[in-house]
Design a protein around this motif. Structure first.
Motif, PDB file in Angstrom:
ATOM      1  N   THR A 283      -0.477  13.333  -1.329  1.00 22.34           N
ATOM      2  CA  THR A 283      -1.573  12.681  -2.042  1.00 22.34           C
ATOM      3  C   THR A 283      -2.855  12.771  -1.218  1.00 22.34           C
ATOM      4  O   THR A 283      -2.811  12.991   0.002  1.00 22.34           O
ATOM      5  CB  THR A 283      -1.226  11.214  -2.328  1.00 22.34           C
ATOM      6  OG1 THR A 283      -0.993  10.524  -1.088  1.00 22.34           O
ATOM      7  CG2 THR A 283       0.023  11.122  -3.195  1.00 22.34           C
TER       8      THR A 283
ATOM      9  N   ALA B 222      -4.925  10.710   0.130  1.00 19.35           N
ATOM     10  CA  ALA B 222      -5.160   9.808   1.265  1.00 19.35           C
ATOM     11  C   ALA B 222      -4.185  10.041   2.422  1.00 19.35           C
ATOM     12  O   ALA B 222      -4.262   9.356   3.439  1.00 19.35           O
ATOM     13  CB  ALA B 222      -5.065   8.350   0.803  1.00 19.35           C
ATOM     14  N   THR B 223      -3.291  11.005   2.310  1.00 18.61           N
ATOM     15  CA  THR B 223      -2.282  11.260   3.334  1.00 18.61           C
ATOM     16  C   THR B 223      -2.907  11.849   4.599  1.00 18.61           C
ATOM     17  O   THR B 223      -3.696  12.787   4.530  1.00 18.61           O
ATOM     18  CB  THR B 223      -1.217  12.233   2.812  1.00 18.61           C
ATOM     19  OG1 THR B 223      -0.630  11.685   1.626  1.00 18.61           O
ATOM     20  CG2 THR B 223      -0.129  12.459   3.840  1.00 18.61           C
TER      21      THR B 223
ATOM     22  N   ALA C 280      -4.804   6.278  -6.677  1.00 19.06           N
ATOM     23  CA  ALA C 280      -5.389   5.650  -5.490  1.00 19.06           C
ATOM     24  C   ALA C 280      -6.222   6.671  -4.719  1.00 19.06           C
ATOM     25  O   ALA C 280      -7.286   6.347  -4.173  1.00 19.06           O
ATOM     26  CB  ALA C 280      -4.286   5.082  -4.599  1.00 19.06           C
ATOM     27  N   GLY C 281      -5.738   7.913  -4.695  1.00 20.83           N
ATOM     28  CA  GLY C 281      -6.457   8.963  -3.992  1.00 20.83           C
ATOM     29  C   GLY C 281      -7.828   9.233  -4.574  1.00 20.83           C
ATOM     30  O   GLY C 281      -8.765   9.603  -3.856  1.00 20.83           O
TER      31      GLY C 281
ATOM     32  N   PHE D  80     -10.060   6.767  -2.993  1.00 24.54           N
ATOM     33  CA  PHE D  80     -10.232   7.109  -1.581  1.00 24.54           C
ATOM     34  C   PHE D  80     -11.238   8.249  -1.436  1.00 24.54           C
ATOM     35  O   PHE D  80     -12.140   8.209  -0.587  1.00 24.54           O
ATOM     36  CB  PHE D  80      -8.888   7.509  -0.970  1.00 24.54           C
ATOM     37  CG  PHE D  80      -8.978   7.927   0.465  1.00 24.54           C
ATOM     38  CD1 PHE D  80      -9.013   6.994   1.486  1.00 24.54           C
ATOM     39  CD2 PHE D  80      -9.042   9.280   0.814  1.00 24.54           C
ATOM     40  CE1 PHE D  80      -9.109   7.379   2.817  1.00 24.54           C
ATOM     41  CE2 PHE D  80      -9.136   9.678   2.138  1.00 24.54           C
ATOM     42  CZ  PHE D  80      -9.166   8.724   3.134  1.00 24.54           C
TER      43      PHE D  80
ATOM     44  N   GLY E 257      -7.239  12.672   3.547  1.00 20.46           N
ATOM     45  CA  GLY E 257      -6.842  11.673   4.535  1.00 20.46           C
ATOM     46  C   GLY E 257      -6.883  12.174   5.964  1.00 20.46           C
ATOM     47  O   GLY E 257      -7.196  11.415   6.884  1.00 20.46           O
TER      48      GLY E 257
ATOM     49  N   ASP F 268       0.834   4.223  -2.884  1.00 15.88           N
ATOM     50  CA  ASP F 268       0.644   5.648  -2.574  1.00 15.88           C
ATOM     51  C   ASP F 268       1.814   6.480  -3.068  1.00 15.88           C
ATOM     52  O   ASP F 268       1.638   7.589  -3.563  1.00 15.88           O
ATOM     53  CB  ASP F 268       0.462   5.843  -1.071  1.00 15.88           C
ATOM     54  CG  ASP F 268       0.132   7.290  -0.723  1.00 15.88           C
ATOM     55  OD1 ASP F 268      -0.948   7.758  -1.124  1.00 15.88           O
ATOM     56  OD2 ASP F 268       0.961   7.943  -0.069  1.00 15.88           O
TER      57      ASP F 268
ATOM     58  N   LEU G 167       0.831  -1.204   0.000  1.00 12.36           N
ATOM     59  CA  LEU G 167       0.000   0.000   0.000  1.00 12.36           C
ATOM     60  C   LEU G 167       0.866   1.256   0.000  1.00 12.36           C
ATOM     61  O   LEU G 167       0.567   2.234  -0.702  1.00 12.36           O
ATOM     62  CB  LEU G 167      -0.922  -0.001   1.224  1.00 12.36           C
ATOM     63  CG  LEU G 167      -2.003   1.079   1.261  1.00 12.36           C
ATOM     64  CD1 LEU G 167      -2.960   0.925   0.094  1.00 12.36           C
ATOM     65  CD2 LEU G 167      -2.776   1.007   2.576  1.00 12.36           C
ATOM     66  N   ASP G 168       1.956   1.227   0.766  1.00 10.56           N
ATOM     67  CA  ASP G 168       2.881   2.364   0.790  1.00 10.56           C
ATOM     68  C   ASP G 168       3.443   2.638  -0.601  1.00 10.56           C
ATOM     69  O   ASP G 168       3.575   3.796  -1.024  1.00 10.56           O
ATOM     70  CB  ASP G 168       4.032   2.097   1.761  1.00 10.56           C
ATOM     71  CG  ASP G 168       3.605   2.163   3.219  1.00 10.56           C
ATOM     72  OD1 ASP G 168       2.518   2.711   3.492  1.00 10.56           O
ATOM     73  OD2 ASP G 168       4.351   1.651   4.075  1.00 10.56           O
TER      74      ASP G 168
ATOM     75  N   TYR H 182      -8.395  17.428  -2.229  1.00 13.55           N
ATOM     76  CA  TYR H 182      -7.634  16.816  -3.320  1.00 13.55           C
ATOM     77  C   TYR H 182      -7.387  17.862  -4.411  1.00 13.55           C
ATOM     78  O   TYR H 182      -8.115  18.852  -4.521  1.00 13.55           O
ATOM     79  CB  TYR H 182      -8.421  15.642  -3.908  1.00 13.55           C
ATOM     80  CG  TYR H 182      -9.845  15.995  -4.266  1.00 13.55           C
ATOM     81  CD1 TYR H 182     -10.164  16.522  -5.522  1.00 13.55           C
ATOM     82  CD2 TYR H 182     -10.880  15.821  -3.344  1.00 13.55           C
ATOM     83  CE1 TYR H 182     -11.472  16.867  -5.842  1.00 13.55           C
ATOM     84  CE2 TYR H 182     -12.188  16.162  -3.661  1.00 13.55           C
ATOM     85  CZ  TYR H 182     -12.470  16.671  -4.911  1.00 13.55           C
ATOM     86  OH  TYR H 182     -13.767  17.024  -5.236  1.00 13.55           O
TER      87      TYR H 182
ATOM     88  N   GLY I 106      -0.134   7.614  -6.069  1.00  8.46           N
ATOM     89  CA  GLY I 106      -0.951   8.159  -4.993  1.00  8.46           C
ATOM     90  C   GLY I 106      -2.157   8.950  -5.444  1.00  8.46           C
ATOM     91  O   GLY I 106      -3.193   8.955  -4.763  1.00  8.46           O
TER      92      GLY I 106
END
Length: 459
Positions: free
Chosen positions: A241, A243-244, A124-125, A128, A261, A117, A113-114, A183, A121
């Motif tokens: 990103t 989701a951070t 993926a974001g 999310f 995030g 991202d 997952l890391d 975002y 990212g």
């Protein structure tokens, strides 16, 4: 850190003369894309470091030593993405440094997952955001940012240590502050598949080649930065990103940024009453806004330019007030592995401590202003089972909750030595010791540990 001291333009010839043991022309030529304009001037953040690196390290080390060091850097960077057999020695070293159990390892899914991202990212974001960040959540979070910005503006006329000339520029800087919530909508537009496809067009991903993806992802990130050489700054970009779980203030852009995030529980929730949200994400918003006037951010003006816009008198008053925080936090301690006290570095953590204190104050004032106008509104409803705790008290309780954490003594020591943030325990206690509102709400006796007579106060 004084930003004016890290802005040192050097030509390649000047840099070579300063640090002759490094072939700077070769380094820049190899990394600079062929389509980019030639770059002869580089901003050097620490000339003395490069000078000493060349004269005191490279010149006095054998070629074998230098090669061994570079090899170790490669191993240290790549090992986490390789097999368990290769990762194990590094895990033992990390565990020793942090005082943890080397047998307890991160689940493989977290590693994967890391990497997703880091390399993808924003793609993926997108998912999310679609799952966890509704449009009404973004709108509500935006209102929080606006309210705390207004609170900060209202505070400026109250500060007697600010002279009128500096105050005027400070108001201009807050007015010009850019806020980004959730975002990016440009560079890339996270909600546009076409924009994302174009953004990642040069990154090759193979579903059966994890390590290859790892390498290509890092190469792509490095080259993406180098491709900006010689081009106008794109201020629509994000450093994090969606989701951070973090936020930041960017001085050259004069912007505060809050990814989706961190706009989640326990910091923020569309289901929370306002007093919890302001005690959580509100304090974070105020923290980032206060960074624009800490010992680092103060060097930048409303347009993000390095500029000494403070008068001498105001600067002297600022330094006197910040010395209070240096002394206060410098008296806080944690225990090392031997049980001996190790002091927080009040100077290293000054910027973050100033931001914590300004953040909690501005958020509380912003929330209280709205709450006093509509105490019976649904946005401030009492929580079941907590009727004996006031909304004012719950504001501060949630502030403490967002910094809950646990670390080994070795990790705590390491953090004190290198982290510009104070340990979470002292981030909470330090800011609340200085808060007159906390003392009023919890009826702390004057002169008690949580209501000292001499409070540190700035923003």
């Amino acid at each position: 850190m004084d930003p004016s001291k890290i802005y040192n333009p050097k030509t390649l010839s000047q840099l070579t003369k300063l640090s002759p043991k490094v072939d700077w022309d070769l380094l820049v030529t190899r990394l600079l894309p062929s389509t980019a304009p030639h770059q002869d001037v580089i901003i050097v953040s620490s000339p003395s470091y490069l000078e000493k690196l060349s004269a005191e390290v490279l010149a006095q080390s054998t070629q074998r030593t230098i090669q061994a060091y570079l090899l170790w850097r490669v191993i240290n960077e790549y090992a986490p993405a390789l097999s368990e057999e290769i990762r194990k020695p590094l895990q033992r070293l990390t565990a020793k440094l942090r005082g943890t159990n080397a047998k307890v390892t991160k689940p493989r899914w977290e590693t994967c997952l890391d990497q997703v991202d880091l390399s993808l990212g924003f793609i993926a974001g997108r998912y999310f955001v679609m799952e966890k960040f509704r449009p009404e959540t973004k709108a509500r979070a935006d209102e929080f940012v606006k309210a705390i910005k207004e609170s900060f503006l209202n505070r400026l006329p109250e500060l007697e240590w600010l002279d009128e000339a500096t105050r005027k520029h400070a108001i201009e800087k807050v007015d010009a502050l850019v806020r980004k919530v959730g975002y990016p909508t440009k560079s890339p537009n996270v909600m546009s598949p076409v924009a994302l496809s174009d953004y990642y067009s040069e990154l090759v991903i193979d579903g059966d080649d994890f390590f290859g993806n790892y390498l290509r992802g890092r190469q792509w990130l490095v080259m993406k930065d180098w491709r900006q050489a010689g081009k106008p700054t794109d201020k629509s970009t994000w450093e994090m990103t969606p989701a951070t779980v973090n936020a930041y203030y960017n001085p050259p852009y004069n912007e505060i940024v809050f990814p989706a995030g961190i706009l989640q529980s326990p910091f923020f929730s569309g289901e929370y009453p306002d007093y919890l949200n302001y005690g959580g994400i509100g304090a974070v918003v105020g923290h980032e806004l206060s960074h624009s006037f800490d010992n680092n951010g103060r060097h930048f003006d409303a347009k993000g330019r390095l500029s000494e816009w403070w008068t001498k008198e105001t600067l002297e008053a600022f330094e006197k007030k910040t010395s209070c925080f240096v002394d206060q936090y410098g008296n806080f301690t944690m225990e090392d592995e031997s049980g001996d006290p190790i002091h927080v570095n009040g100077q290293l953590t000054l910027g973050e401590n100033v931001a914590d204190n300004g953040g909690i104050r501005q958020s509380y004032v912003a929330w209280k202003r709205h709450y006093d106008k509509n105490k019976d509104g649904k946005e401030n409803m009492l929580l079941p089972g907590l009727e004996n705790i006031t909304p004012e008290q719950l504001f501060f309780i949630n502030y403490g909750r967002i910094w809950c954490g646990k670390s080994t003594k070795a990790q705590a020591k390491q953090s004190i030595l290198v982290d510009e943030h104070s340990p979470p325990k002292w981030r909470v206690i330090g800011a609340l010791q200085n808060s007159k509102y906390f003392a009023e709400v919890f009826k702390c006796p004057a002169g008690s540990p949580m209501n000292p007579v001499d409070k540190c106060d700035l923003w």
